[in-house]
Scaffold this motif. Sequence first.
Motif, PDB file in Angstrom:
ATOM      1  N   ARG A  45     -19.613  27.396 -26.637  1.00 14.62           N
ATOM      2  CA  ARG A  45     -20.691  26.427 -26.433  1.00 14.62           C
ATOM      3  C   ARG A  45     -21.988  27.130 -26.044  1.00 14.62           C
ATOM      4  O   ARG A  45     -23.068  26.801 -26.565  1.00 14.62           O
ATOM      5  N   ASN A  46     -21.902  28.106 -25.139  1.00 11.28           N
ATOM      6  CA  ASN A  46     -23.100  28.832 -24.721  1.00 11.28           C
ATOM      7  C   ASN A  46     -23.709  29.612 -25.871  1.00 11.28           C
ATOM      8  O   ASN A  46     -24.933  29.659 -26.033  1.00 11.28           O
ATOM      9  N   VAL A  47     -22.820  30.245 -26.661  1.00 16.31           N
ATOM     10  CA  VAL A  47     -23.329  30.978 -27.829  1.00 16.31           C
ATOM     11  C   VAL A  47     -23.986  30.014 -28.808  1.00 16.31           C
ATOM     12  O   VAL A  47     -25.041  30.312 -29.392  1.00 16.31           O
ATOM     13  N   SER A  48     -23.389  28.819 -28.962  1.00 17.69           N
ATOM     14  CA  SER A  48     -23.967  27.822 -29.864  1.00 17.69           C
ATOM     15  C   SER A  48     -25.328  27.368 -29.360  1.00 17.69           C
ATOM     16  O   SER A  48     -26.291  27.254 -30.131  1.00 17.69           O
ATOM     17  N   ILE A  49     -25.399  27.104 -28.037  1.00 17.67           N
ATOM     18  CA  ILE A  49     -26.689  26.687 -27.463  1.00 17.67           C
ATOM     19  C   ILE A  49     -27.727  27.798 -27.611  1.00 17.67           C
ATOM     20  O   ILE A  49     -28.888  27.557 -27.975  1.00 17.67           O
ATOM     21  N   LEU A  50     -27.299  29.036 -27.313  1.00 19.55           N
ATOM     22  CA  LEU A  50     -28.218  30.162 -27.465  1.00 19.55           C
ATOM     23  C   LEU A  50     -28.670  30.309 -28.914  1.00 19.55           C
ATOM     24  O   LEU A  50     -29.854  30.561 -29.193  1.00 19.55           O
ATOM     25  N   LEU A  51     -27.723  30.137 -29.827  1.00 21.09           N
ATOM     26  CA  LEU A  51     -28.067  30.228 -31.240  1.00 21.09           C
ATOM     27  C   LEU A  51     -29.032  29.123 -31.639  1.00 21.09           C
ATOM     28  O   LEU A  51     -30.012  29.368 -32.374  1.00 21.09           O
ATOM     29  N   ILE A  52     -28.770  27.903 -31.139  1.00 25.08           N
ATOM     30  CA  ILE A  52     -29.652  26.779 -31.480  1.00 25.08           C
ATOM     31  C   ILE A  52     -31.049  27.005 -30.910  1.00 25.08           C
ATOM     32  O   ILE A  52     -32.066  26.776 -31.585  1.00 25.08           O
ATOM     33  N   VAL A  53     -31.102  27.462 -29.639  1.00 26.46           N
ATOM     34  CA  VAL A  53     -32.409  27.723 -29.027  1.00 26.46           C
ATOM     35  C   VAL A  53     -33.145  28.822 -29.785  1.00 26.46           C
ATOM     36  O   VAL A  53     -34.353  28.723 -30.047  1.00 26.46           O
ATOM     37  N   SER A  54     -32.395  29.879 -30.155  1.00 24.89           N
ATOM     38  CA  SER A  54     -33.017  30.972 -30.909  1.00 24.89           C
ATOM     39  C   SER A  54     -33.525  30.482 -32.257  1.00 24.89           C
ATOM     40  O   SER A  54     -34.645  30.810 -32.677  1.00 24.89           O
ATOM     41  N   LYS A  70     -10.332  25.626 -14.215  1.00 21.14           N
ATOM     42  CA  LYS A  70     -11.014  25.084 -15.393  1.00 21.14           C
ATOM     43  C   LYS A  70     -11.885  26.144 -16.059  1.00 21.14           C
ATOM     44  O   LYS A  70     -11.976  26.205 -17.286  1.00 21.14           O
ATOM     45  N   GLU A  71     -12.523  26.987 -15.237  1.00 22.02           N
ATOM     46  CA  GLU A  71     -13.370  28.030 -15.812  1.00 22.02           C
ATOM     47  C   GLU A  71     -12.570  29.006 -16.659  1.00 22.02           C
ATOM     48  O   GLU A  71     -13.033  29.466 -17.700  1.00 22.02           O
ATOM     49  N   SER A  72     -11.343  29.318 -16.206  1.00 18.43           N
ATOM     50  CA  SER A  72     -10.517  30.251 -16.975  1.00 18.43           C
ATOM     51  C   SER A  72     -10.003  29.620 -18.253  1.00 18.43           C
ATOM     52  O   SER A  72      -9.971  30.258 -19.313  1.00 18.43           O
ATOM     53  N   VAL A  73      -9.558  28.350 -18.142  1.00 14.34           N
ATOM     54  CA  VAL A  73      -9.025  27.675 -19.331  1.00 14.34           C
ATOM     55  C   VAL A  73     -10.109  27.490 -20.376  1.00 14.34           C
ATOM     56  O   VAL A  73      -9.909  27.739 -21.578  1.00 14.34           O
ATOM     57  N   LEU A  74     -11.269  27.030 -19.908  1.00 16.34           N
ATOM     58  CA  LEU A  74     -12.349  26.703 -20.854  1.00 16.34           C
ATOM     59  C   LEU A  74     -13.352  27.839 -20.975  1.00 16.34           C
ATOM     60  O   LEU A  74     -14.468  27.615 -21.437  1.00 16.34           O
ATOM     61  N   GLY A  75     -12.941  29.030 -20.523  1.00 13.47           N
ATOM     62  CA  GLY A  75     -13.872  30.143 -20.619  1.00 13.47           C
ATOM     63  C   GLY A  75     -14.296  30.424 -22.045  1.00 13.47           C
ATOM     64  O   GLY A  75     -15.485  30.560 -22.349  1.00 13.47           O
ATOM     65  N   SER A  76     -13.329  30.509 -22.944  1.00 13.86           N
ATOM     66  CA  SER A  76     -13.670  30.765 -24.345  1.00 13.86           C
ATOM     67  C   SER A  76     -14.444  29.606 -24.954  1.00 13.86           C
ATOM     68  O   SER A  76     -15.364  29.801 -25.753  1.00 13.86           O
ATOM     69  N   LEU A  99     -31.412  20.736 -36.308  1.00 11.23           N
ATOM     70  CA  LEU A  99     -30.801  21.385 -35.150  1.00 11.23           C
ATOM     71  C   LEU A  99     -29.951  20.407 -34.359  1.00 11.23           C
ATOM     72  O   LEU A  99     -28.898  20.778 -33.824  1.00 11.23           O
ATOM     73  N   GLY A 100     -30.385  19.146 -34.273  1.00 11.90           N
ATOM     74  CA  GLY A 100     -29.575  18.129 -33.596  1.00 11.90           C
ATOM     75  C   GLY A 100     -28.251  17.908 -34.305  1.00 11.90           C
ATOM     76  O   GLY A 100     -27.199  17.779 -33.658  1.00 11.90           O
ATOM     77  N   CYS A 101     -28.289  17.848 -35.634  1.00 12.59           N
ATOM     78  CA  CYS A 101     -27.045  17.688 -36.407  1.00 12.59           C
ATOM     79  C   CYS A 101     -26.112  18.878 -36.189  1.00 12.59           C
ATOM     80  O   CYS A 101     -24.892  18.719 -36.052  1.00 12.59           O
ATOM     81  N   PHE A 102     -26.699  20.063 -36.134  1.00 14.11           N
ATOM     82  CA  PHE A 102     -25.883  21.256 -35.897  1.00 14.11           C
ATOM     83  C   PHE A 102     -25.243  21.200 -34.516  1.00 14.11           C
ATOM     84  O   PHE A 102     -24.057  21.524 -34.348  1.00 14.11           O
ATOM     85  N   LEU A 103     -26.023  20.767 -33.510  1.00 12.37           N
ATOM     86  CA  LEU A 103     -25.493  20.665 -32.152  1.00 12.37           C
ATOM     87  C   LEU A 103     -24.399  19.606 -32.073  1.00 12.37           C
ATOM     88  O   LEU A 103     -23.359  19.822 -31.428  1.00 12.37           O
ATOM     89  N   ILE A 104     -24.607  18.460 -32.740  1.00  7.06           N
ATOM     90  CA  ILE A 104     -23.586  17.408 -32.754  1.00  7.06           C
ATOM     91  C   ILE A 104     -22.309  17.902 -33.450  1.00  7.06           C
ATOM     92  O   ILE A 104     -21.190  17.632 -33.003  1.00  7.06           O
ATOM     93  N   TYR A 105     -22.490  18.627 -34.541  1.00  2.80           N
ATOM     94  CA  TYR A 105     -21.335  19.164 -35.264  1.00  2.80           C
ATOM     95  C   TYR A 105     -20.541  20.108 -34.373  1.00  2.80           C
ATOM     96  O   TYR A 105     -19.299  20.038 -34.317  1.00  2.80           O
ATOM     97  N   VAL A 106     -21.226  20.983 -33.664  1.00  2.06           N
ATOM     98  CA  VAL A 106     -20.523  21.941 -32.802  1.00  2.06           C
ATOM     99  C   VAL A 106     -19.777  21.219 -31.696  1.00  2.06           C
ATOM    100  O   VAL A 106     -18.608  21.493 -31.411  1.00  2.06           O
ATOM    101  N   ASN A 107     -20.450  20.247 -31.058  1.00  2.48           N
ATOM    102  CA  ASN A 107     -19.820  19.539 -29.937  1.00  2.48           C
ATOM    103  C   ASN A 107     -18.717  18.582 -30.388  1.00  2.48           C
ATOM    104  O   ASN A 107     -17.813  18.275 -29.600  1.00  2.48           O
TER     105      ASN A 107
END
Length: 589
Positions: free
Chosen positions: A285-294, A274-280, A33-41
């Motif tokens: 990132r949030n979906v990735s974190i949620l996926l990793i936590v799940s 910044k929130e609008s630019v980096l919204g997607s 899971l750490g490798c997956f998180l590092i890959y995503v980031n």
Amino acid sequence: MIRLRLKNNPFQNRTSLQTRLFLTFFPLLIVILGCFLIYVNSYVIPPLREKTINERLMTATQVSDQLEEYIDVQNQLSQRILSNKNLFESLNFGPNSPIQGLQRVRLLKDMMFQALGPSLDIQDMGIYSLEGTLVSSYFGTSVPSSLKPVVEDERYETELNESSFILHADEPGTLDFIRPIMDVDGKVFGYLNIRLDYAYLQKVVDAVVGSRVYVVDSENRTIVKSAGAAGEANEEYKRPLPSDRGIYTDSSRNYIAYQQSEPSGWTTVIVTSKESVLGSVNSVRNVSILLIVSLTLFSFVYVYVFARNFVVPIRKLRGQIMRMNYSNLILRTDGKLHNNDLQLLNEAFGELLERLQTSIEREKLAVHEEAMARNTALQAQIAPHFIHNALYLISIAAQEGKNEAVSDMCKQLSESLRYIVSSPYKHASIREEIEHTKRYLSLVERNYEDDLDWEIEMDPSADDIQLPRLVIQPFVENCIEHAFENTAPPWKIHINIKLFNGLWAIEISDNGKGIDRAKIKEIVNKIQESDHGIQELKNSSLGIGNMGIINTVNRLKLMYKNRLFFNVFNNADSGTTIQIIASLKRDFY
């Protein structure tokens, strides 16, 4: 001897197998899971962030290009008007009559109409004299009546003398495209003013969603701004920019994308939070974190269930083993096992327990036979001593001519011998032991007559308590043979038998001379060292008194084991008391 020892908690202070399995998979799971998180980031988020930021820059470029294209269209329109050869003649005039003036206005209107064609993307158009006075307009409703302030403004002198154009905002919401009417020789005849369609400009900047758009000129004056942009453009957005195109962040961490247009000199500034630019990006990132936590939670549950399913059969097997004892060595096989190794382990334990059951049965039979042999050997030591004393008493009575007493004593001896030799391997009840003791006391009483006084007290509920044969009588005999030496009669013997709370007690007391403390200690030590009579069988140097006590206690120990308590002590006034206490419960200790 084969012994099966099962502790109540063999894994105390140890990690369980389920926990070990969980901890074995846990680091691997964390690494994956750490490798997956590092890959995503590292490989997903940065390119996506850069792409999103570049899209803001591309939007600024597109807005600037649309505005530049619109200005270019007006430039082409002005070129078409200036290419009309009659334009210079119409403006090169002196004093004339009103009719000539009307004809000139009509001629200029025709020129503007021919240049505009069927499409109309401006508000109005006007032709001015060299002094800046309006000569003719297309509609005559929007253009200013005079361009004198612009013509006389030194800031525009260069552009108006070089056949170039300027973009002038007379008031908010208006924008004029102004250029000189100049022939090939560079002579200026007048000025052309095209009032641009401000609604079109507003539409272009309003098309950008989620951002504030400002269009400023070379002097940092706001030309047009989007509907969501409150106030004028921030001074920070008007600062000298390092290049014609770029993106940066301001003090509020907003992303500022800008694009400068060379023809118009305008700068298109798009301000996006910044929130609008980096919204997607944040969504990914949030979906990735949620996926990793799940995945982590799912993996934890999966590993836990896997470890539990793997360990449950072993725990069941261990639980069955923990519940086993000498009387129950049955292992119930689990037919639901799908693991071949566990099934083989289960079968191996079953076979082991079958062999162990056979060995235990043999051992129990051997122990029983050994105990019977010991008891028989010990009892065989007591019986001759009793017979010897009884015959000695009968011989004394015969010498004194007490024929009737001799006859009764022989009957008593006969009954006692029948009790001793009948079923010697079986235990007797306390009632039977008391009856045998009474017969012995009757024999002795014939010889001592009134000098011997004995009493027996017995709890009726203790009648059926089982004892080895010849337990009480040897203690009574020991009192008569040893306790009453050098003691004046009457000689008293008191036997008390009680039963309470699963314990039975026998107390045999006399009023003799007592026993020396050192002798009591010697007797107790001999009992502790005799090992249920084995040592006594090997050692024949003990006196008859000691032998009777040790022999009797050892036979009781064979029957009651660690549930027996023996004590001997001198009474406070005189005599000795022998105390035997035993538990009827097997789990007394």
